[in-house]
Design a protein around this motif. Sequence first.
Motif, PDB file in Angstrom:
ATOM      1  N   TRP A 110       0.876  -1.175   0.000  1.00  0.00           N
ATOM      2  CA  TRP A 110       0.000   0.000   0.000  1.00  0.00           C
ATOM      3  C   TRP A 110       0.912   1.222   0.000  1.00  0.00           C
ATOM      4  O   TRP A 110       1.716   1.403   0.905  1.00  0.00           O
ATOM      5  N   SER A 111       0.817   2.052  -1.022  1.00  0.00           N
ATOM      6  CA  SER A 111       1.733   3.178  -1.153  1.00  0.00           C
ATOM      7  C   SER A 111       1.148   4.441  -0.526  1.00  0.00           C
ATOM      8  O   SER A 111      -0.053   4.549  -0.299  1.00  0.00           O
ATOM      9  N   GLY A 112       2.017   5.393  -0.232  1.00  0.00           N
ATOM     10  CA  GLY A 112       1.584   6.636   0.398  1.00  0.00           C
ATOM     11  C   GLY A 112       1.526   6.493   1.904  1.00  0.00           C
ATOM     12  O   GLY A 112       1.929   5.480   2.474  1.00  0.00           O
ATOM     13  N   GLY A 113       1.022   7.514   2.553  1.00  0.00           N
ATOM     14  CA  GLY A 113       1.001   7.512   4.007  1.00  0.00           C
ATOM     15  C   GLY A 113      -0.378   7.405   4.607  1.00  0.00           C
ATOM     16  O   GLY A 113      -0.541   7.502   5.822  1.00  0.00           O
ATOM     17  N   LYS A 114      -1.409   7.192   3.772  1.00  0.00           N
ATOM     18  CA  LYS A 114      -2.767   7.082   4.301  1.00  0.00           C
ATOM     19  C   LYS A 114      -2.896   5.846   5.188  1.00  0.00           C
ATOM     20  O   LYS A 114      -2.613   4.729   4.757  1.00  0.00           O
ATOM     21  N   VAL A 115      -3.354   6.056   6.405  1.00  0.00           N
ATOM     22  CA  VAL A 115      -3.595   4.932   7.309  1.00  0.00           C
ATOM     23  C   VAL A 115      -5.010   4.400   7.109  1.00  0.00           C
ATOM     24  O   VAL A 115      -5.235   3.195   6.982  1.00  0.00           O
ATOM     25  N   LEU A 116      -5.962   5.318   7.067  1.00  0.00           N
ATOM     26  CA  LEU A 116      -7.365   4.971   6.814  1.00  0.00           C
ATOM     27  C   LEU A 116      -7.741   5.517   5.444  1.00  0.00           C
ATOM     28  O   LEU A 116      -7.750   6.730   5.242  1.00  0.00           O
ATOM     29  N   ALA A 117      -8.036   4.644   4.513  1.00  0.00           N
ATOM     30  CA  ALA A 117      -8.283   5.068   3.136  1.00  0.00           C
ATOM     31  C   ALA A 117      -9.769   5.109   2.825  1.00  0.00           C
ATOM     32  O   ALA A 117     -10.556   4.329   3.363  1.00  0.00           O
ATOM     33  N   ASP A 118     -10.158   6.013   1.936  1.00  0.00           N
ATOM     34  CA  ASP A 118     -11.554   6.095   1.495  1.00  0.00           C
ATOM     35  C   ASP A 118     -11.866   4.930   0.564  1.00  0.00           C
ATOM     36  O   ASP A 118     -10.970   4.294   0.001  1.00  0.00           O
ATOM     37  N   ARG A 140     -28.496   3.093  21.182  1.00  0.00           N
ATOM     38  CA  ARG A 140     -29.046   2.410  22.354  1.00  0.00           C
ATOM     39  C   ARG A 140     -27.967   2.235  23.415  1.00  0.00           C
ATOM     40  O   ARG A 140     -28.244   2.273  24.601  1.00  0.00           O
ATOM     41  N   SER A 141     -26.738   1.974  22.958  1.00  0.00           N
ATOM     42  CA  SER A 141     -25.621   1.818  23.892  1.00  0.00           C
ATOM     43  C   SER A 141     -24.344   2.240  23.175  1.00  0.00           C
ATOM     44  O   SER A 141     -24.227   2.086  21.950  1.00  0.00           O
ATOM     45  N   PRO A 142     -23.374   2.773  23.908  1.00  0.00           N
ATOM     46  CA  PRO A 142     -22.134   3.258  23.297  1.00  0.00           C
ATOM     47  C   PRO A 142     -21.211   2.125  22.848  1.00  0.00           C
ATOM     48  O   PRO A 142     -21.343   0.972  23.276  1.00  0.00           O
ATOM     49  N   SER A 143     -20.247   2.489  21.980  1.00  0.00           N
ATOM     50  CA  SER A 143     -19.178   1.586  21.556  1.00  0.00           C
ATOM     51  C   SER A 143     -17.839   2.136  22.039  1.00  0.00           C
ATOM     52  O   SER A 143     -17.723   3.318  22.339  1.00  0.00           O
ATOM     53  N   TYR A 144     -16.852   1.265  22.085  1.00  0.00           N
ATOM     54  CA  TYR A 144     -15.494   1.736  22.383  1.00  0.00           C
ATOM     55  C   TYR A 144     -14.929   2.421  21.141  1.00  0.00           C
ATOM     56  O   TYR A 144     -14.999   1.870  20.028  1.00  0.00           O
ATOM     57  N   LEU A 145     -14.360   3.612  21.342  1.00  0.00           N
ATOM     58  CA  LEU A 145     -13.835   4.413  20.238  1.00  0.00           C
ATOM     59  C   LEU A 145     -12.338   4.630  20.413  1.00  0.00           C
ATOM     60  O   LEU A 145     -11.851   4.816  21.522  1.00  0.00           O
ATOM     61  N   MET A 146     -11.633   4.615  19.285  1.00  0.00           N
ATOM     62  CA  MET A 146     -10.190   4.841  19.306  1.00  0.00           C
ATOM     63  C   MET A 146      -9.809   5.801  18.177  1.00  0.00           C
ATOM     64  O   MET A 146      -9.963   5.462  17.004  1.00  0.00           O
ATOM     65  N   PRO A 147      -9.339   7.029  18.517  1.00  0.00           N
ATOM     66  CA  PRO A 147      -8.896   7.938  17.469  1.00  0.00           C
ATOM     67  C   PRO A 147      -7.626   7.414  16.806  1.00  0.00           C
ATOM     68  O   PRO A 147      -6.762   6.834  17.472  1.00  0.00           O
ATOM     69  N   LEU A 148      -7.532   7.594  15.493  1.00  0.00           N
ATOM     70  CA  LEU A 148      -6.367   7.136  14.745  1.00  0.00           C
ATOM     71  C   LEU A 148      -6.039   8.176  13.681  1.00  0.00           C
ATOM     72  O   LEU A 148      -6.934   8.612  12.952  1.00  0.00           O
ATOM     73  N   PRO A 149      -4.793   8.615  13.576  1.00  0.00           N
ATOM     74  CA  PRO A 149      -4.440   9.597  12.539  1.00  0.00           C
ATOM     75  C   PRO A 149      -4.594   9.004  11.155  1.00  0.00           C
ATOM     76  O   PRO A 149      -4.308   7.818  10.938  1.00  0.00           O
ATOM     77  N   SER A 150      -5.045   9.797  10.214  1.00  0.00           N
ATOM     78  CA  SER A 150      -5.280   9.296   8.856  1.00  0.00           C
ATOM     79  C   SER A 150      -3.995   9.201   8.046  1.00  0.00           C
ATOM     80  O   SER A 150      -3.958   8.541   7.008  1.00  0.00           O
ATOM     81  N   THR A 151      -2.933   9.869   8.515  1.00  0.00           N
ATOM     82  CA  THR A 151      -1.650   9.833   7.819  1.00  0.00           C
ATOM     83  C   THR A 151      -0.550   9.374   8.769  1.00  0.00           C
ATOM     84  O   THR A 151      -0.484   9.815   9.909  1.00  0.00           O
ATOM     85  N   ASP A 152       0.294   8.469   8.289  1.00  0.00           N
ATOM     86  CA  ASP A 152       1.392   7.935   9.093  1.00  0.00           C
ATOM     87  C   ASP A 152       2.681   8.659   8.694  1.00  0.00           C
ATOM     88  O   ASP A 152       3.304   8.349   7.672  1.00  0.00           O
ATOM     89  N   LYS A 153       3.093   9.630   9.505  1.00  0.00           N
ATOM     90  CA  LYS A 153       4.264  10.440   9.174  1.00  0.00           C
ATOM     91  C   LYS A 153       5.554   9.630   9.235  1.00  0.00           C
ATOM     92  O   LYS A 153       6.496   9.879   8.473  1.00  0.00           O
ATOM     93  N   VAL A 154       5.621   8.655  10.149  1.00  0.00           N
ATOM     94  CA  VAL A 154       6.810   7.813  10.252  1.00  0.00           C
ATOM     95  C   VAL A 154       6.994   6.999   8.972  1.00  0.00           C
ATOM     96  O   VAL A 154       8.094   6.888   8.429  1.00  0.00           O
ATOM     97  N   THR A 155       5.892   6.445   8.472  1.00  0.00           N
ATOM     98  CA  THR A 155       5.955   5.662   7.238  1.00  0.00           C
ATOM     99  C   THR A 155       6.342   6.535   6.055  1.00  0.00           C
ATOM    100  O   THR A 155       7.143   6.125   5.200  1.00  0.00           O
ATOM    101  N   LEU A 156       5.791   7.728   5.979  1.00  0.00           N
ATOM    102  CA  LEU A 156       6.148   8.646   4.888  1.00  0.00           C
ATOM    103  C   LEU A 156       7.650   8.942   4.909  1.00  0.00           C
ATOM    104  O   LEU A 156       8.294   9.005   3.857  1.00  0.00           O
TER     105      LEU A 156
END
Length: 483
Positions: free
Chosen positions: A70-78, A209-225
Amino acid sequence: MDEQHYDVLIIGAGVSGIGMACHLTKSCPHKRFAILERRQSLGGTWDLFRYPGIRSDSDMFTFGYKFQPWSGGKVLADGASIKQYLTKTAQEKGVDKHIHYGLAVKEANWSSEDKCWRLVAENAETGERETWTANFLVGCTGYYDYDQGYKPDFPGEADFKGQIVHPQHWPEHLDYTGKKVVVIGSGATAITLVPTMAEDAAHVTMLQRSPSYLMPLPSTDKVTLAMQKVLPAKLSYKLTRSRNLFISRQLYKHSRKSPKAMRRFFLWIVKRQLNGQADMRHFTPDYNPWDQRLCVVKDGDLFKAIKAGKAAIKTDHIERFTETGIRLKSGEEIPADIIIPATGLNLQMLGGIKPTVDGREVVLKEKVLYKSVMVEGVPNAGMIFGYINNPWTLKVDIASEYLCRLLNHMDSNGYQVAVPRDHENSRGEETVMGALDSGYIRRAEDSLPRQGTHGPWLAVQDYQRDIEVLCSQAVEDGYLEFA
């Protein structure tokens, strides 16, 4: 009916089908194969879903195939980028030429006398039925119903004067600019829709009706770039993939081992994101981490929308729809111009196909899976079924490798038939989804295959263990019966 024979037939041209075909091309180049796809384009999930913000819920460096960086730095892709990646992979590996579109498989029948599968597929353009035969069959259809998502019948639904739109059937030109929107649900689809629609809507309410566990994640991986600038593409991809796999394994492992500590950890992260601008009861689930899937929040966009006043979360039960919105059991009414029931999927194995072996239907709920790849008692057939606690594609790669090893082993030894046999009657009560307690899994318990209590019948959702089981252990293990 036309009859066409192949060494291997693959059902489905999504992530699993394309992956399986690529492994076949590399490891079994002498095999003649075809992919039967009911849609008019490849991509599966990433061709079907078109709702605003549709994206991966896994990081792309582990969701991507191990043989196709997977090329580029996108962690979460559209969704469009993921489909483009699949298309490019299929073209570069030459498997796109083997896809037959617009063919919905209606029947799959194994004949012990002929030692082959006979499939009947309906041509979407002509309506005619075609017959396809193969020595080996691989189901790559995913695990949900493409035709119909899950939607409860809400009281008063007919009274609502606005639009009701299910994410699985998103209208191409839906205009929600300046509109009041209510998204019903708390899963990955709702988490994606709410902040995306909040950019243009007057206001978006996420009703759960009830919450879910949420985890924020950056969309771009600067280390990988940074690595990509100084290292070869394949090495950079391998390093990033290994790091992300380690992190995800540790999160899951500790969630199962120390649920209270991990619960505090996840809630602490959310509390920091909200900075006191929302009630934490809307973000505090009543179950342990990874009893249901963890939802990823891209760049914390949901939290930003809430803090900006563009979105809000309500935790309540629906009493009924009204002409102008939704009345809750607490008595509060939420006004809405558009209501989106992001209420989940309907699970469906093998795309709704009910296979038979010598005229007898294979009832999946009565079967156990062998190495999570083959169905007990079903000859010459594989089923690619991804992970629930890791990116789906990790399992696609190693399951495909295993099936290629099996095919080559059969050829080397002159075997025509391979069938897993559960002589120890190891069938357990848990489904192949394990202990995951999500609503869509509970609704489908009666249709899912089971896992066993030990050995190759046990589905442990452990990538490192599965690499050993599928890619290293001997093909002939006493459980596979050859003829």
